[in-house]
Design a protein around this motif. Structure first.
Motif, PDB file in Angstrom:
ATOM      1  N   UNK A   4       0.847  -1.191   0.000  1.00  0.00           N
ATOM      2  CA  UNK A   4       0.000   0.000   0.000  1.00  0.00           C
ATOM      3  C   UNK A   4       0.887   1.246   0.000  1.00  0.00           C
ATOM      4  N   UNK A   5       0.674   2.150  -0.961  1.00  0.00           N
ATOM      5  CA  UNK A   5       1.516   3.355  -0.999  1.00  0.00           C
ATOM      6  C   UNK A   5       1.380   4.175   0.278  1.00  0.00           C
ATOM      7  N   UNK A   6       2.521   4.567   0.870  1.00  0.00           N
ATOM      8  CA  UNK A   6       2.462   5.401   2.077  1.00  0.00           C
ATOM      9  C   UNK A   6       2.127   6.847   1.710  1.00  0.00           C
ATOM     10  N   UNK A   7       1.741   7.649   2.691  1.00  0.00           N
ATOM     11  CA  UNK A   7       1.426   9.052   2.412  1.00  0.00           C
ATOM     12  C   UNK A   7       2.696   9.890   2.252  1.00  0.00           C
ATOM     13  N   UNK A   8       3.465   9.565   1.211  1.00  0.00           N
ATOM     14  CA  UNK A   8       4.704  10.286   0.905  1.00  0.00           C
ATOM     15  C   UNK A   8       4.483  10.995  -0.418  1.00  0.00           C
TER      16      UNK A   8
END
Length: 86
Positions: free
Chosen positions: A65-69
């Protein structure tokens, strides 16, 4: 991509789940006085020139899951004078 210079560390003792191992660094965009926070997994240091990817490209670099970066340091810009010395 954006070229920038690392100007400092951003210390964070608490993070939300999903942020991978790495460091938050403050960078100044080359040719401007604009600053941003970028996530670093390369071990960049203050004064180093770096390349930054932003947006979904930055987040999707991570597996799962893509992190909030939203800004990711993806490379180090070599000093041309040090490359000639090799």
């Amino acid at each position: 991509m954006i070229a920038a210079t690392v100007t400092g560390n951003v210390w964070s003792t608490r993070r939300i789940d999903g942020i991978p191992a790495g460091a938050f660094l403050e960078v100044e965009v080359d040719g401007s006085s604009s600053r941003m926070i970028a996530f670093d997994v390369l071990g960049s240091g203050v004064g180093e020139r770096v390349l930054i990817a932003q947006g979904s490209v930055a987040a999707n670099w991570f597996t799962g899951t893509p992190p909030p970066v939203d800004a990711l340091i993806i490379g180090s810009i070599d000093d041309p004078s040090s490359a000639e010395a090799r």
